[in-house]
Design a protein around this motif. Structure first.
Motif, PDB file in Angstrom:
ATOM      1  N   VAL A 146       0.849  -1.203   0.000  1.00 41.14           N
ATOM      2  CA  VAL A 146       0.000   0.000   0.000  1.00 41.14           C
ATOM      3  C   VAL A 146       0.877   1.243   0.000  1.00 41.14           C
ATOM      4  O   VAL A 146       0.687   2.163  -0.801  1.00 41.14           O
ATOM      5  CB  VAL A 146      -0.953   0.011   1.223  1.00 41.14           C
ATOM      6  N   LEU A 147       1.848   1.282   0.899  1.00 41.20           N
ATOM      7  CA  LEU A 147       2.659   2.491   1.069  1.00 41.20           C
ATOM      8  C   LEU A 147       3.535   2.826  -0.137  1.00 41.20           C
ATOM      9  O   LEU A 147       3.985   3.958  -0.267  1.00 41.20           O
ATOM     10  CB  LEU A 147       3.529   2.356   2.323  1.00 41.20           C
ATOM     11  N   ARG A 148       3.747   1.880  -1.010  1.00 37.50           N
ATOM     12  CA  ARG A 148       4.568   2.151  -2.196  1.00 37.50           C
ATOM     13  C   ARG A 148       3.767   2.800  -3.331  1.00 37.50           C
ATOM     14  O   ARG A 148       4.327   3.174  -4.345  1.00 37.50           O
ATOM     15  CB  ARG A 148       5.228   0.871  -2.680  1.00 37.50           C
ATOM     16  N   ASP A 149       2.462   2.933  -3.134  1.00 40.61           N
ATOM     17  CA  ASP A 149       1.625   3.606  -4.134  1.00 40.61           C
ATOM     18  C   ASP A 149       1.182   4.959  -3.574  1.00 40.61           C
ATOM     19  O   ASP A 149       0.245   5.039  -2.777  1.00 40.61           O
ATOM     20  CB  ASP A 149       0.399   2.758  -4.466  1.00 40.61           C
ATOM     21  N   PRO A 150       1.844   6.047  -3.990  1.00 41.63           N
ATOM     22  CA  PRO A 150       1.553   7.356  -3.403  1.00 41.63           C
ATOM     23  C   PRO A 150       0.164   7.895  -3.723  1.00 41.63           C
ATOM     24  O   PRO A 150      -0.279   8.860  -3.105  1.00 41.63           O
ATOM     25  CB  PRO A 150       2.635   8.259  -3.998  1.00 41.63           C
ATOM     26  N   TRP A 151      -0.550   7.296  -4.652  1.00 39.71           N
ATOM     27  CA  TRP A 151      -1.862   7.804  -5.040  1.00 39.71           C
ATOM     28  C   TRP A 151      -2.994   7.242  -4.202  1.00 39.71           C
ATOM     29  O   TRP A 151      -4.118   7.732  -4.291  1.00 39.71           O
ATOM     30  CB  TRP A 151      -2.104   7.502  -6.528  1.00 39.71           C
ATOM     31  N   LEU A 152      -2.719   6.239  -3.381  1.00 38.42           N
ATOM     32  CA  LEU A 152      -3.783   5.635  -2.581  1.00 38.42           C
ATOM     33  C   LEU A 152      -4.134   6.512  -1.380  1.00 38.42           C
ATOM     34  O   LEU A 152      -3.248   7.076  -0.740  1.00 38.42           O
ATOM     35  CB  LEU A 152      -3.351   4.249  -2.089  1.00 38.42           C
ATOM     36  N   PRO A 153      -5.419   6.633  -1.061  1.00 39.99           N
ATOM     37  CA  PRO A 153      -5.815   7.413   0.115  1.00 39.99           C
ATOM     38  C   PRO A 153      -5.151   6.924   1.402  1.00 39.99           C
ATOM     39  O   PRO A 153      -4.764   7.734   2.251  1.00 39.99           O
ATOM     40  CB  PRO A 153      -7.336   7.224   0.173  1.00 39.99           C
ATOM     41  N   ALA A 154      -5.013   5.616   1.570  1.00 38.69           N
ATOM     42  CA  ALA A 154      -4.376   5.079   2.776  1.00 38.69           C
ATOM     43  C   ALA A 154      -2.919   5.529   2.870  1.00 38.69           C
ATOM     44  O   ALA A 154      -2.434   5.864   3.959  1.00 38.69           O
ATOM     45  CB  ALA A 154      -4.460   3.559   2.800  1.00 38.69           C
TER      46      ALA A 154
ATOM     47  N   GLY B 131       3.402  10.386   9.358  1.00 38.39           N
ATOM     48  CA  GLY B 131       4.824  10.146   9.586  1.00 38.39           C
ATOM     49  C   GLY B 131       5.399   8.885   8.983  1.00 38.39           C
ATOM     50  O   GLY B 131       6.368   8.946   8.254  1.00 38.39           O
ATOM     51  N   PRO B 132       4.836   7.698   9.272  1.00 33.63           N
ATOM     52  CA  PRO B 132       5.508   6.472   8.818  1.00 33.63           C
ATOM     53  C   PRO B 132       5.364   6.234   7.308  1.00 33.63           C
ATOM     54  O   PRO B 132       4.278   5.971   6.817  1.00 33.63           O
ATOM     55  CB  PRO B 132       4.841   5.358   9.618  1.00 33.63           C
ATOM     56  N   THR B 133       6.480   6.349   6.611  1.00 34.63           N
ATOM     57  CA  THR B 133       6.525   6.112   5.163  1.00 34.63           C
ATOM     58  C   THR B 133       6.929   4.664   4.894  1.00 34.63           C
ATOM     59  O   THR B 133       7.273   3.924   5.811  1.00 34.63           O
ATOM     60  CB  THR B 133       7.564   7.035   4.506  1.00 34.63           C
ATOM     61  N   ALA B 134       6.927   4.273   3.629  1.00 36.70           N
ATOM     62  CA  ALA B 134       7.375   2.926   3.253  1.00 36.70           C
ATOM     63  C   ALA B 134       8.822   2.703   3.691  1.00 36.70           C
ATOM     64  O   ALA B 134       9.154   1.639   4.221  1.00 36.70           O
ATOM     65  CB  ALA B 134       7.223   2.715   1.748  1.00 36.70           C
ATOM     66  N   ASP B 135       9.675   3.703   3.488  1.00 40.19           N
ATOM     67  CA  ASP B 135      11.079   3.562   3.900  1.00 40.19           C
ATOM     68  C   ASP B 135      11.200   3.411   5.408  1.00 40.19           C
ATOM     69  O   ASP B 135      12.010   2.618   5.900  1.00 40.19           O
ATOM     70  CB  ASP B 135      11.910   4.762   3.429  1.00 40.19           C
ATOM     71  N   TRP B 136      10.385   4.164   6.154  1.00 37.42           N
ATOM     72  CA  TRP B 136      10.416   4.051   7.614  1.00 37.42           C
ATOM     73  C   TRP B 136      10.043   2.639   8.041  1.00 37.42           C
ATOM     74  O   TRP B 136      10.698   2.027   8.883  1.00 37.42           O
ATOM     75  CB  TRP B 136       9.465   5.071   8.246  1.00 37.42           C
ATOM     76  N   TRP B 137       8.961   2.101   7.457  1.00 35.30           N
ATOM     77  CA  TRP B 137       8.530   0.744   7.795  1.00 35.30           C
ATOM     78  C   TRP B 137       9.578  -0.282   7.375  1.00 35.30           C
ATOM     79  O   TRP B 137       9.824  -1.247   8.100  1.00 35.30           O
ATOM     80  CB  TRP B 137       7.177   0.424   7.158  1.00 35.30           C
TER      81      TRP B 137
END
Length: 158
Positions: free
Chosen positions: A38-46, A54-60
């Motif tokens: 989910v976090l790798r798709d910047p267009w998703l509302p989630a 705060g928590p991005t894909a890189d952070w996770w």
């Protein structure tokens, strides 16, 4: 794919979660792979709701690596290089792990609660991931002081 019904919006996330597990050379697709997908798709509302908190894909990704090292340290294993922690590629698609199956079930229930009639979207899926009371995602959230309730509220407002 688990027998949970998914909407057109959720199906690509499920497929990307398989790619996430494969890229990490994990033998099973788990909840963390769903979250990363989910976090790798910047267009998703989630994604927008979570990254605004705060928590991005890189952070996770970093938190998952640290969690793996913490788990090994608790077993008395120190300083193992990341490539050695990965399984040998089998050439087979990863199986569905318990945390991913449970997250998808919870996501399906959130879809019903939100009026989606058993058709999950990205927000439902992430709510299902974050609602775990134990497991990798729950340990990372607790260790890093993430308020999962606040994140879930942001998601519901997305």
């Amino acid at each position: 794919m688990p027998s949970t019904q998914t909407a057109d919006a959720a199906r690509p996330i499920v497929i990307r979660s398989i790619s996430e597990a494969t890229a990490r050379r994990d033998r099973t697709v788990e909840a963390e792979h769903l979250l990363l997908a989910v976090l790798r798709d910047p267009w998703l509302p989630a994604t927008r709701a979570l990254t605004a908190a705060g928590p991005t894909a890189d952070w996770w990704q970093d938190a998952l690596a640290e969690e793996r090292h913490q788990t090994l340290r608790s077993a008395g294993i120190e300083s193992v290089e990341e490539p050695r922690l990965q399984s040998t590629p089998s050439g087979k698609r990863p199986a569905w792990g318990a945390s991913a199956r449970e997250a998808l079930k919870r996501g399906s229930l959130y879809a019903v609660d939100r009026g989606h009639r058993h058709r999950m979207d990205d927000v439902d899926m992430v709510l299902g991931v974050l609602d775990a009371r134990m497991g990798t995602i729950a340990r990372i959230a607790a260790r890093n002081g993430l308020d999962v309730t606040t994140l879930a509220d942001r998601l519901r407002a997305a």
